[in-house]
Design a protein around this motif. Structure first.
Motif, PDB file in Angstrom:
ATOM      1  N   GLY A  13      10.697 -22.308  17.772  1.00 48.87           N
ATOM      2  CA  GLY A  13      11.474 -22.675  16.858  1.00 48.87           C
ATOM      3  C   GLY A  13      12.314 -21.538  16.136  1.00 48.87           C
ATOM      4  N   ALA A  14      11.805 -20.499  16.002  1.00 54.38           N
ATOM      5  CA  ALA A  14      12.245 -19.191  15.493  1.00 54.38           C
ATOM      6  C   ALA A  14      13.366 -18.548  16.299  1.00 54.38           C
ATOM      7  CB  ALA A  14      11.249 -18.328  15.130  1.00 54.38           C
ATOM      8  N   LEU A  15      12.932 -18.788  17.637  1.00 50.96           N
ATOM      9  CA  LEU A  15      13.642 -18.291  18.606  1.00 50.96           C
ATOM     10  C   LEU A  15      15.140 -19.084  18.760  1.00 50.96           C
ATOM     11  CD1 LEU A  15      11.332 -16.936  21.178  1.00 50.96           C
ATOM     12  CD2 LEU A  15      12.940 -15.654  19.979  1.00 50.96           C
ATOM     13  N   LEU A  16      14.942 -20.316  18.600  1.00 48.38           N
ATOM     14  CA  LEU A  16      16.130 -21.335  18.657  1.00 48.38           C
ATOM     15  C   LEU A  16      16.936 -20.877  17.484  1.00 48.38           C
ATOM     16  CD1 LEU A  16      14.553 -24.505  19.883  1.00 48.38           C
ATOM     17  CD2 LEU A  16      16.498 -23.240  20.942  1.00 48.38           C
ATOM     18  N   VAL A  17      16.589 -20.773  16.197  1.00 50.10           N
ATOM     19  CA  VAL A  17      17.145 -20.371  15.167  1.00 50.10           C
ATOM     20  C   VAL A  17      18.043 -19.010  15.520  1.00 50.10           C
ATOM     21  CG1 VAL A  17      17.159 -19.675  12.839  1.00 50.10           C
ATOM     22  CG2 VAL A  17      16.075 -21.800  13.550  1.00 50.10           C
TER      23      VAL A  17
END
Length: 106
Positions: A13-17
């Motif tokens: 999730g953080a990498l997508l953001v």
């Protein structure tokens, strides 16, 4: 799900953001690795009660617990399945590769 699977969901999730909306990260959290690690820990937070007792707190697994990267939803369709955790880890690995390609470190 296994803890590593929840951690991988938070990392993903953080990498997508970070890949698509890097300006959403506050200025005091500019270290991307710190944000990714915090996100992984955030995804595991509802299971912290298992560290201190045998049972899991139903309070953190209600519908509003989905703010922890959909933690209750993920727990509802998988029960400690290593294959599911491996799939989430694979997705996190692919996103990590894509992120490092974007920032030019690979």
């Amino acid at each position: 799900m296994l803890a590593i699977g929840h951690f991988a969901v938070g990392v993903s999730g953080a990498l997508l953001v970070l890949l698509y909306h890097p300006r959403w990260i506050p200025h005091f959290l500019k270290n991307d690795i710190f944000v990714v690690l915090l996100s992984g820990l955030w995804a595991m937070l509802p299971d912290i009660t298992m560290v201190f007792s045998e049972t899991n707190s139903a309070f953190l697994h209600e519908w509003w617990g989905n703010i922890f990267w959909a933690h209750p939803y993920i727990d509802s369709f998988t029960k400690d399945n290593p294959a599911t955790a491996a799939v989430f880890m694979g997705v996190a690995g692919i996103l990590t590769y894509a992120y490092f390609r974007k920032v030019g470190e690979l």
